[in-house]
Design an enzyme around this catalytic site. Structure first.
Site, PDB file in Angstrom:
ATOM      1  N   SER A   1       1.864  -7.721  31.315  1.00  0.00           N
ATOM      2  CA  SER A   1       3.083  -7.482  30.522  1.00  0.00           C
ATOM      3  C   SER A   1       3.590  -8.397  29.522  1.00  0.00           C
ATOM      4  O   SER A   1       3.842  -9.551  29.845  1.00  0.00           O
ATOM      5  CB  SER A   1       3.977  -7.238  31.306  1.00  0.00           C
ATOM      6  OG  SER A   1       4.942  -5.538  30.605  1.00  0.00           O
ATOM      7  N   SER A   2       4.125  -8.328  28.319  1.00  0.00           N
ATOM      8  CA  SER A   2       4.618  -9.435  27.480  1.00  0.00           C
ATOM      9  C   SER A   2       6.780  -9.624  28.109  1.00  0.00           C
ATOM     10  O   SER A   2       7.135 -10.239  27.521  1.00  0.00           O
ATOM     11  CB  SER A   2       5.020  -8.256  26.125  1.00  0.00           C
ATOM     12  OG  SER A   2       5.965  -6.629  25.919  1.00  0.00           O
ATOM     13  N   CYS A   3       6.537  -8.582  29.478  1.00  0.00           N
ATOM     14  CA  CYS A   3       7.808  -9.214  29.991  1.00  0.00           C
ATOM     15  C   CYS A   3       7.816 -10.442  30.273  1.00  0.00           C
ATOM     16  O   CYS A   3       8.604 -11.003  31.128  1.00  0.00           O
ATOM     17  CB  CYS A   3       8.552  -8.453  30.642  1.00  0.00           C
ATOM     18  SG  CYS A   3       7.985  -7.629  32.097  1.00  0.00           S
TER      19      CYS A   3
ATOM     20  N   TYR B   1       8.947  -8.286  37.961  1.00  0.00           N
ATOM     21  CA  TYR B   1       7.731  -7.559  37.751  1.00  0.00           C
ATOM     22  C   TYR B   1       6.924  -8.490  37.441  1.00  0.00           C
ATOM     23  O   TYR B   1       6.207  -9.017  36.968  1.00  0.00           O
ATOM     24  CB  TYR B   1       7.882  -6.625  36.793  1.00  0.00           C
ATOM     25  CG  TYR B   1       6.805  -5.214  36.089  1.00  0.00           C
ATOM     26  CD1 TYR B   1       5.592  -5.061  36.512  1.00  0.00           C
ATOM     27  CD2 TYR B   1       6.521  -5.538  34.857  1.00  0.00           C
ATOM     28  CE1 TYR B   1       4.423  -4.519  36.282  1.00  0.00           C
ATOM     29  CE2 TYR B   1       5.101  -5.448  34.208  1.00  0.00           C
ATOM     30  CZ  TYR B   1       5.026  -4.117  35.383  1.00  0.00           C
ATOM     31  OH  TYR B   1       3.437  -3.807  34.430  1.00  0.00           O
TER      32      TYR B   1
ATOM     33  N   LYS C   1       3.667 -10.794  37.386  1.00  0.00           N
ATOM     34  CA  LYS C   1       2.121 -10.764  36.361  1.00  0.00           C
ATOM     35  C   LYS C   1       2.878 -11.998  35.915  1.00  0.00           C
ATOM     36  O   LYS C   1       0.823 -12.547  36.261  1.00  0.00           O
ATOM     37  CB  LYS C   1       2.826  -9.942  35.386  1.00  0.00           C
ATOM     38  CG  LYS C   1       3.267  -8.221  35.811  1.00  0.00           C
ATOM     39  CD  LYS C   1       1.399  -7.826  35.879  1.00  0.00           C
ATOM     40  CE  LYS C   1       1.378  -6.040  36.090  1.00  0.00           C
ATOM     41  NZ  LYS C   1       0.225  -5.817  36.603  1.00  0.00           N
TER      42      LYS C   1
ATOM     43  N   HIS D   1       9.308   4.568  30.495  1.00  0.00           N
ATOM     44  CA  HIS D   1      10.065   4.183  29.183  1.00  0.00           C
ATOM     45  C   HIS D   1      10.153   4.730  28.521  1.00  0.00           C
ATOM     46  O   HIS D   1      10.791   6.052  28.448  1.00  0.00           O
ATOM     47  CB  HIS D   1       8.561   3.442  29.014  1.00  0.00           C
ATOM     48  CG  HIS D   1       7.971   2.114  29.940  1.00  0.00           C
ATOM     49  ND1 HIS D   1       6.686   2.550  30.757  1.00  0.00           N
ATOM     50  CD2 HIS D   1       8.129   1.099  30.052  1.00  0.00           C
ATOM     51  CE1 HIS D   1       6.748   1.528  31.383  1.00  0.00           C
ATOM     52  NE2 HIS D   1       7.239   0.365  31.582  1.00  0.00           N
TER      53      HIS D   1
ATOM     54  N   TRP E   1      19.454   5.371  25.953  1.00  0.00           N
ATOM     55  CA  TRP E   1      20.525   4.056  26.664  1.00  0.00           C
ATOM     56  C   TRP E   1      20.514   2.673  25.702  1.00  0.00           C
ATOM     57  O   TRP E   1      19.657   2.011  25.306  1.00  0.00           O
ATOM     58  CB  TRP E   1      19.753   3.681  27.642  1.00  0.00           C
ATOM     59  CG  TRP E   1      19.802   4.813  29.000  1.00  0.00           C
ATOM     60  CD1 TRP E   1      19.840   6.331  28.881  1.00  0.00           C
ATOM     61  CD2 TRP E   1      18.447   5.165  29.903  1.00  0.00           C
ATOM     62  NE1 TRP E   1      19.584   6.950  29.653  1.00  0.00           N
ATOM     63  CE2 TRP E   1      18.570   5.962  30.134  1.00  0.00           C
ATOM     64  CE3 TRP E   1      17.709   3.943  30.401  1.00  0.00           C
ATOM     65  CZ2 TRP E   1      17.960   6.415  31.309  1.00  0.00           C
ATOM     66  CZ3 TRP E   1      16.624   4.008  31.326  1.00  0.00           C
ATOM     67  CH2 TRP E   1      17.118   6.130  32.098  1.00  0.00           C
TER      68      TRP E   1
HETATM   69  O1  GFB Z   1      11.069   0.655  27.565  1.00  0.00           O
HETATM   70  P1  GFB Z   1      12.345   0.688  28.286  1.00  0.00           P
HETATM   71  O2  GFB Z   1      12.833   1.315  29.332  1.00  0.00           O
HETATM   72  O3  GFB Z   1      11.394  -0.191  28.333  1.00  0.00           O
HETATM   73  O4  GFB Z   1      13.339   0.581  27.481  1.00  0.00           O
HETATM   74  P2  GFB Z   1      11.985  -2.392  28.520  1.00  0.00           P
HETATM   75  C1  GFB Z   1      13.075   0.093  25.811  1.00  0.00           C
HETATM   76  C2  GFB Z   1      14.664  -0.611  25.656  1.00  0.00           C
HETATM   77  O5  GFB Z   1      15.224   0.853  24.934  1.00  0.00           O
HETATM   78  C3  GFB Z   1      15.852  -0.817  26.008  1.00  0.00           C
HETATM   79  C4  GFB Z   1      16.298   1.632  26.096  1.00  0.00           C
HETATM   80  O6  GFB Z   1      16.774  -1.579  25.819  1.00  0.00           O
HETATM   81  C5  GFB Z   1      16.356   0.485  27.221  1.00  0.00           C
HETATM   82  O7  GFB Z   1      17.993   0.271  27.169  1.00  0.00           O
HETATM   83  N1  GFB Z   1      16.434   3.026  25.929  1.00  0.00           N
HETATM   84  C6  GFB Z   1      17.035   3.808  25.275  1.00  0.00           C
HETATM   85  C7  GFB Z   1      15.490   3.296  26.694  1.00  0.00           C
HETATM   86  N2  GFB Z   1      17.042   5.193  25.486  1.00  0.00           N
HETATM   87  C8  GFB Z   1      16.383   4.772  27.127  1.00  0.00           C
HETATM   88  C9  GFB Z   1      15.557   6.166  27.755  1.00  0.00           C
HETATM   89  O8  GFB Z   1      16.198   7.570  28.053  1.00  0.00           O
HETATM   90  N3  GFB Z   1      14.648   5.261  29.009  1.00  0.00           N
HETATM   91  C10 GFB Z   1      14.768   4.503  28.593  1.00  0.00           C
HETATM   92  N4  GFB Z   1      13.369   4.192  30.305  1.00  0.00           N
HETATM   93  N5  GFB Z   1      15.015   3.160  28.194  1.00  0.00           N
HETATM   94  C11 GFB Z   1      10.092  -2.509  30.374  1.00  0.00           C
HETATM   95  C12 GFB Z   1      10.036  -3.234  31.835  1.00  0.00           C
HETATM   96  O9  GFB Z   1      11.170  -3.110  29.500  1.00  0.00           O
HETATM   97  O10 GFB Z   1       9.174  -2.360  29.388  1.00  0.00           O
HETATM   98  C13 GFB Z   1       8.995  -3.504  32.490  1.00  0.00           C
HETATM   99  O11 GFB Z   1      11.428  -3.350  32.652  1.00  0.00           O
HETATM  100  C14 GFB Z   1       7.533  -3.996  31.135  1.00  0.00           C
HETATM  101  O12 GFB Z   1       9.046  -4.854  33.306  1.00  0.00           O
HETATM  102  C15 GFB Z   1       7.769  -2.590  30.137  1.00  0.00           C
HETATM  103  O13 GFB Z   1       7.501  -4.994  30.908  1.00  0.00           O
HETATM  104  C16 GFB Z   1       6.874  -3.259  28.846  1.00  0.00           C
HETATM  105  O14 GFB Z   1      10.465  -2.421  26.977  1.00  0.00           O
HETATM  106  O15 GFB Z   1      13.291  -3.289  28.192  1.00  0.00           O
END
Ligand code: GFB
Length: 301
Positions: A99-101, A128, A132, A171, A194
């Site tokens: 993952s890119s994280c 995570y 990875k 996500h 969020w």
């Molecule tokens: O996709 P996401 O959960 O993962 O969140 P990450 C991306 C961005 O979207 C963050 C915002 O800035 C969240 O705060 N966001 C806005 C939301 N509304 C929402 C919502 O309703 N749900 C969610 N989930 N986010 C993950 C990592 O990071 O990405 C993992 O935690 C992994 O390790 C994955 O690498 C690909 O991109 O922030």
């Protein structure tokens, strides 16, 4: 194929069905990937030639932040068992997906492969990310010590059919599809997203990732991991507007700043992969429309 029921694994299995190969899979009931003895026994029985490690405990920012032990321990166990069993079974090729994280939180953009381990990680997903990074290192260690052709690919944020639409663990993209759909059904005035809406994210359709994986299985044989990204990113607020447009919700979008933003930006440099002839085929609006249709067809809520 480990993880064939997940969004990524099922996309790779669909893509591999067009190749001249037999796809070996096991369900979770048949094989617990966290059980070392069971994984070794399965490999001894089935003797795969090629292994794709698409099995993982995955989730969005809140799930990562809420279950650090599960994200670290489960992923370490799954990948270590699969990679070690592949070594014992003398597997000819193994592809590990990360993952890119894995990259530092504040890293030069776009992110090149060489930026790995050059700075501190984003705290919400460091568990995570560490798992990875360990997977990449396992592939490199088995290559160095035993000469195995074990490779690693690091995809950007993925989406597509088979995604998780649970608002607590998903996500952002599937969450926005669900929120916009439910708001439209309820004639609500607004949806909530969020964080500040300002973080930037790069998205890739999982079918484009699957194409990249097949190319890498055929033609990539290196110690270093390789990025898989679309090359374009946008803010979460712009993404929310796009999703609302696709779904047909015309209300407002409110930002809940009590929720975390995570890393500010993680745009991948995928020059290495593009030099091999790969480029993504599915645009973000087209891909979101398809994911929304999948959501409607499967009523996964
Ligand atoms: O996709 P996401 O959960 O993962 O969140 P990450 C991306 C961005 O979207 C963050 C915002 O800035 C969240 O705060 N966001 C806005 C939301 N509304 C929402 C919502 O309703 N749900 C969610 N989930 N986010 C993950 C990592 O990071 O990405 C993992 O935690 C992994 O390790 C994955 O690498 C690909 O991109 O922030």
């Amino acid at each position: 194929m480990a993880g064939h029921r997940g969004m990524v694994g099922s996309a790779i299995a669909r893509r591999l069905a067009r190749e001249d190969c037999e796809i070996l899979t096991a369900t979770r009931d048949d094989l617990d990937l966290m059980n070392q003895a069971a994984v070794r026994a399965w490999f001894a029985d089935h003797r795969p030639d090629v292994v794709v490690v698409a099995a993982a405990k995955v989730g969005g920012i809140l799930a990562n932040d809420s279950y650090p032990a599960d994200f670290l321990y489960n992923n370490l166990m799954i990948e270590a068992n699969l990679i070690e069993a592949s070594h014992r079974a003398d597997v000819a090729k193994l592809l590990f997906l990360g993952s890119s994280c894995i990259y530092p939180k504040f890293v030069e953009q776009p992110i090149h492969e060489e930026s790995l381990l050059t700075g501190p990680l984003e705290p919400t997903n460091e568990w995570y990310a560490i798992a990875k990074i360990a997977g990449i290192k396992l592939c490199q260690a088995y290559r160095r010590q035993y000469g195995h052709d074990f490779i690693s690919a690091m995809p950007t944020n993925l989406y597509g059919p088979g995604d998780n639409f649970d608002l607590n663990t998903s996500h952002v993209l599937p969450a926005l599809i669900r929120k916009a759909y439910e708001a439209k059904q309820a004639h609500a005035a607004a949806i909530e997203i969020w964080g500040t809406g300002t973080p930037r994210r790069e998205f890739l359709h999982v079918d484009d990732l699957a194409d990249a994986c097949v190319l890498l299985l055929k033609r990539y044989s290196h110690y270093d991991h390789i990025n898989v990204g679309s090359g374009e990113d946008q803010t979460i607020l712009d993404l929310a507007h796009l999703v609302c447009e696709v779904v047909g919700f015309s209300g407002d979008i409110h930002c809940n700043t009590d929720k975390p933003d995570g890393t500010p930006r993680k745009l991948m440099a995928a020059d290495k992969l593009r030099a091999m002839g790969w480029s993504p085929a599915i645009s973000l609006p087209t891909g979101i429309a398809g994911a929304y249709q999948w959501f409607l067809d499967h009523k996964v809520f």
